[in-house]
Design a protein around this motif. Structure first.
Motif, PDB file in Angstrom:
ATOM      1  N   PHE A 197       0.861  -1.178   0.000  1.00  0.00           N
ATOM      2  CA  PHE A 197       0.000   0.000   0.000  1.00  0.00           C
ATOM      3  C   PHE A 197       0.899   1.231   0.000  1.00  0.00           C
ATOM      4  O   PHE A 197       1.819   1.334   0.810  1.00  0.00           O
ATOM      5  CB  PHE A 197      -0.914   0.029   1.235  1.00  0.00           C
ATOM      6  N   ALA A 198       0.626   2.147  -0.921  1.00  0.00           N
ATOM      7  CA  ALA A 198       1.467   3.340  -1.015  1.00  0.00           C
ATOM      8  C   ALA A 198       0.618   4.594  -1.021  1.00  0.00           C
ATOM      9  O   ALA A 198      -0.496   4.606  -1.558  1.00  0.00           O
ATOM     10  CB  ALA A 198       2.311   3.293  -2.287  1.00  0.00           C
ATOM     11  N   ALA A 217       6.640  10.095  -0.233  1.00  0.00           N
ATOM     12  CA  ALA A 217       5.798   8.903  -0.251  1.00  0.00           C
ATOM     13  C   ALA A 217       6.098   8.019   0.938  1.00  0.00           C
ATOM     14  O   ALA A 217       7.218   8.008   1.458  1.00  0.00           O
ATOM     15  CB  ALA A 217       6.026   8.106  -1.540  1.00  0.00           C
ATOM     16  N   VAL A 218       5.066   7.312   1.367  1.00  0.00           N
ATOM     17  CA  VAL A 218       5.265   6.239   2.334  1.00  0.00           C
ATOM     18  C   VAL A 218       4.650   4.984   1.748  1.00  0.00           C
ATOM     19  O   VAL A 218       3.510   5.002   1.266  1.00  0.00           O
ATOM     20  CB  VAL A 218       4.632   6.552   3.699  1.00  0.00           C
ATOM     21  N   ARG A 325       0.719   1.205  -8.660  1.00  0.00           N
ATOM     22  CA  ARG A 325      -0.702   0.924  -8.848  1.00  0.00           C
ATOM     23  C   ARG A 325      -1.500   1.274  -7.586  1.00  0.00           C
ATOM     24  O   ARG A 325      -2.603   1.813  -7.665  1.00  0.00           O
ATOM     25  CB  ARG A 325      -0.893  -0.567  -9.189  1.00  0.00           C
ATOM     26  N   SER A 326      -0.939   0.969  -6.431  1.00  0.00           N
ATOM     27  CA  SER A 326      -1.622   1.282  -5.174  1.00  0.00           C
ATOM     28  C   SER A 326      -1.847   2.783  -5.046  1.00  0.00           C
ATOM     29  O   SER A 326      -2.916   3.239  -4.632  1.00  0.00           O
ATOM     30  CB  SER A 326      -0.795   0.777  -3.981  1.00  0.00           C
ATOM     31  N   LEU A 327      -0.843   3.552  -5.441  1.00  0.00           N
ATOM     32  CA  LEU A 327      -0.961   5.005  -5.354  1.00  0.00           C
ATOM     33  C   LEU A 327      -2.113   5.497  -6.229  1.00  0.00           C
ATOM     34  O   LEU A 327      -2.914   6.346  -5.824  1.00  0.00           O
ATOM     35  CB  LEU A 327       0.354   5.647  -5.818  1.00  0.00           C
ATOM     36  N   PRO A 332      -4.732  -1.253  -1.175  1.00  0.00           N
ATOM     37  CA  PRO A 332      -3.613  -2.196  -1.122  1.00  0.00           C
ATOM     38  C   PRO A 332      -3.642  -3.132  -2.326  1.00  0.00           C
ATOM     39  O   PRO A 332      -4.725  -3.518  -2.793  1.00  0.00           O
ATOM     40  CB  PRO A 332      -3.826  -2.957   0.191  1.00  0.00           C
ATOM     41  N   ILE A 333      -2.470  -3.490  -2.819  1.00  0.00           N
ATOM     42  CA  ILE A 333      -2.340  -4.333  -4.010  1.00  0.00           C
ATOM     43  C   ILE A 333      -1.610  -5.626  -3.633  1.00  0.00           C
ATOM     44  O   ILE A 333      -0.547  -5.573  -3.017  1.00  0.00           O
ATOM     45  CB  ILE A 333      -1.515  -3.598  -5.096  1.00  0.00           C
TER      46      ILE A 333
END
Lengths: 338, 338, 338, 338
Positions: A197-198, A217-218, A325-327, A332-333
């Motif tokens: 997850f980003a 980013a985290v 993709r998560s962003l 969550p991916i």
């Protein structure tokens, strides 16, 4: 290493290529640089002139076709990596390739397969695994010093953002900058990540946001065991290059701080002042760049598997793609879905 | 503080209640403890005996009905907080209440409203805001020392897990333990959180997992500005109570480390050994417990707003509820939806 | 401590006397302050008013003659110590006396003998032995953590010089300021000093030199075993009160650094900034002042020898006198010759 | 440095000689090693084989007579230094000589005079001046960061004692080991020492005492200004090579701590463990050995005075001799009397 000299060709004479060439020539007994290739011949010539006995060429084929060359170091632009790996493998050269192998997972797989078919070694340039502090943490985890890992924390903040033009073609923060950290997360915990997850923002430079990227980013990773990693990235830490890791487990915690140029403090009426961390990645990771090439040369001489494999390169790209993709999808991916 | 003595009643004579009573009696000139109430009268008596001039009662009404008492400290069990606040407000007493006010946001709102109607002060016991190191960080952020906050990092790991029976009734890790950290995230960045994503595991004690809770968690918060916070929680850090914060911004980074019992190191053949962090929360936060009560007394004397309000208590509960929902639903949760 | 209240009279209500009175009254359960005496009655009244139940008197005899008082704390000016000790001993009071007992070794011996004859306890106020860090070092030495001590290093630098008028009557740097360090040298190594060499200069304030004193000094001590200690003293460390010790031995080294108000660092373009050490001795040694009185009360209740004896006071004075003579005569002085 | 290659001969192929040869050959662009001389020809051959283009000879005359050689590095045994300097000067070679030049001050003066007559540069191998931390302290003192120096503290403890046979011929602790520290005392304070007092013991190995030497010593130096330095030396610090300095002055204090192999800490139930300091002097001072040769090459190319002169070598020997005499005579020694 045996007394026989290992002959290496360097393809790509940019900043990292020149560093690799000089490290090969001066820091590794038993290794010599036979040739440096760069489409900008002047760059190849400059790099070659610093290495005793090296010639400069514009066309990498001249390196690949030279039967006296045992191995190549690929430090050209990312978009050329996969094709060069395939050609070098076909020519029977062992390969050290800068990260990432490619921004496309399918092309990464193809390059790996080419090396397997040819029976040549492929090592990916995740130099940070060879940083003495990070290696000490990973070795400690392997020895059980912290018990079962539960939380991994990676701080990875650049001192200064790259030029906007570079940002635009870089593949974005996750593939360009955090790729090292995704590898570090796997290296430190010594287990695989199953979910990513980003979240991120453009807080430093709105133009980075306008270009569709983030600069802050985290990323939160879940390992198969349920352990959790966090990676925090920033394109600009004004106090210097901030590179720390921490692995917390059932029996303790290993933590690696930053390095400073000196061990000096000045104490005065304002307080106690220390140096800021080593500012530039070439200084901070100086020893690691030598050590990764030493390990590469050693694995050729000993005919052992390279310490960082093509699969390591592939899995780091997968995590970066999952983060991206998560962003975008704000959820969550699962890594297996990438 | 004025020379006039502020007379305080303490309701709830458990571990924290006794600490508050003693701090009020001995550490705060101008404040005295008039009474200690606890349904277990023996506990009230023990606490009262340590405070010159304090009487012990079983029924909190005896405190609320005492016209000589100016203020109450509510440190009874969480399920009694909201009702006691409403009764104390009706009795015209100023109120210091331990966190959380309640596990239900509606009841928290009711308690706040009761205080507003009665015109009494309500301070919530987020003592960590008064820790000298954390306060120094927050003050620095307010003064602009780090510029605009971009990343906030809160490490909050207990030395030892509570008894399983307690875990079961605690409301879970987010409402019981991380509630302090949710408040800290707002306090440090001085802006509001809009979105919460949490992940967690039961890695320390499978019985905690069987009870439907987690013992290891990371929560990721997004502030309105796009800045990001991470909170990492563990119920068991074998090396001691680990309480650190870091605020990274456009102009620098403020970081607060742990405190140790001494400043001593032992250097020998094994390396350099230092103390582990202060192990117990009452030691670690000793000064903060005094300072929050000093601030409470001061705001009564000066008739100024309390430094930690009922709304602060409410918003921390909201974040904890959002985290809990995020953990269950495995997706980020907008705080406004809670 | 037993539940019986120990009743203490404080003689001398200057800065340290007031501190002792408040610590006795508020920090030590089972101890109360019955009276505070000071020839300046207003000072006695101010100190007494802060202690529940204490009365103020001008004449110390009123304290010594009060049969309800068990013990006295003598914190009047140094020239009154010896006589007050003798009177208090004759009155059967246990005695805690600030350092130094006297600047004259003969008078110190007389005071000690008076206490022995009367069978009362005499503790000298070397509070630094009770500092948690220094005590940890001494305990470690006693437990053999560093093996046989070989080098002891004591750094003792004041943040700010005292007023020149005080310097002139203080007995000089060695008897006034370094007296604590001479005791520390004996306490840390747990053996006796046989020879002293001192050198010093007036580098901070030429008026101190004109007054026949030094403001910067290094003293070198030889222990009976051949181990060596250095003490470095300065009247002015602009970065704060610098109080460190180190004991180096055959098996390792224990080192105690300074304390800072917080554990916070600010990292920015200028580097990494930390707090300066706690600036004021009352802050730095806050815990030690409580702990020495706790130990005094405890030795009375338990009827055990005090942890710091009159002989300790005498030997520290002897070392200070030897240092003073060494400075004048510019040669090492055998302690037995003093 | 100019692109022209500086050709250097190395005389003495022991541990330090080999290090110098490799640093000249691999770390200094524009410098090459033409020859290595050692009476033990095998040692010369081993060292030469590691340096591209270097030949091995047994007789140093072959180096001195080679007109293509610009400069020599003298790293043979101390008793040969003075004669080799005189011969090299006569041959017109610039000279880098290991410390000490000689144990006899008269012979040191003779060697210096020979270089002056010949107009060749003479640099003495006080490599610690080129340690990044110590250089940072000295530079800070020069820039006034600490104001006027008042106290200088040098900690210099070896990890392990040398073989007893070496101790016997070494000239003793002051001339062999502390000679670096005497130079450091002058370098850090940037003023001259006028008086020396030393004390010492044989605490580590009684055989060192039986051989008439000490293994533990403290030396106290007075500068012309009245400022004071302490040097503490030990032949054995079990926790590693302990090399620290501190300069305390009117405006602040600069302090340089030890370096550790990594920045990693392990936190567990026993506390917080860090690496011990770099154990071996070749590791600890790795960068300084390169930097001193770079400076030597640079001063030849630029025709500027060397950064560490023969006079520096002489004055360090004088201080060592004064310390030795002070130890024997048990009194402070004026440096001008040596």
């Amino acid at each position: 290493m045996s007394s026989r000299t290992l002959s290496v060709g360097v393809i790509g004479a940019g900043r990292i290529g020149r560093l690799h060439a000089e490290n090969l020539a001066f820091q590794l007994p038993g290794v010599s640089v036979a040739a440096v290739a760069d489409v900008r011949l002047a760059a190849a010539e400059e790099a070659a002139s610093a290495c005793p006995g090296a010639r400069a060429v514009a066309d990498p084929r001249a390196v690949l076709d030279d039967p006296r060359i045992d191995a190549v170091v690929i430090s050209s632009s990312t978009d050329t990596h996969a094709a060069l790996i395939e050609q070098a493998a076909a020519a029977g050269k062992h390969i050290f390739c800068e990260k990432p192998i490619d921004l496309d997972a399918g092309r990464v797989r193809g390059a790996i397969a080419a090396c397997e078919r040819a029976g040549v070694k492929l090592q990916v340039g995740f130099n940070r695994r060879f940083d003495p502090s990070f290696k000490r943490v990973a070795d400690g985890v392997r020895r059980g010093e912290v018990g079962a890992p539960q939380l991994v924390r990676i701080t990875s903040r650049d001192a200064q953002p790259p030029p906007l033009d570079y940002v635009k073609i870089s593949g974005g923060l996750f593939l360009d900058m955090a790729i090292h950290d995704f590898d570090m997360a796997r290296y430190l915990a010594q287990e695989e990540v199953v979910e990513v997850f980003a979240t991120g923002s453009a807080l430093i430079d709105p133009d980075i946001g306008a270009a569709g990227d983030v600069d802050t980013a985290v990323t939160l990773l879940r390992y198969r065991s349920g352990a959790i990693a966090t990676i925090d990235n920033s394109r600009q830490a004004v106090y210097g290059y901030d590179q720390r890791v921490e692995v917390f487990g059932s029996r303790g915690c290993l933590t690696a701080g930053n390095s400073t140029p000196t061990q000096v403090s000045l104490w005065n009426e304002s307080g106690q002042q220390h140096d800021r961390p080593l500012f530039f990645f070439l200084e901070r990771y100086r020893d690691s760049y030598v050590a990764e090439l030493r390990a590469f040369a050693q694995c050729i001489v000993d005919d052992t598997p390279p310490p960082v494999t093509g699969r390591d390169g592939l899995l780091a790209v997968n995590l970066a793609l999952a983060a991206k993709r998560s962003l975008t999808q704000r959820r969550p991916i699962a890594v297996e879905d990438v």
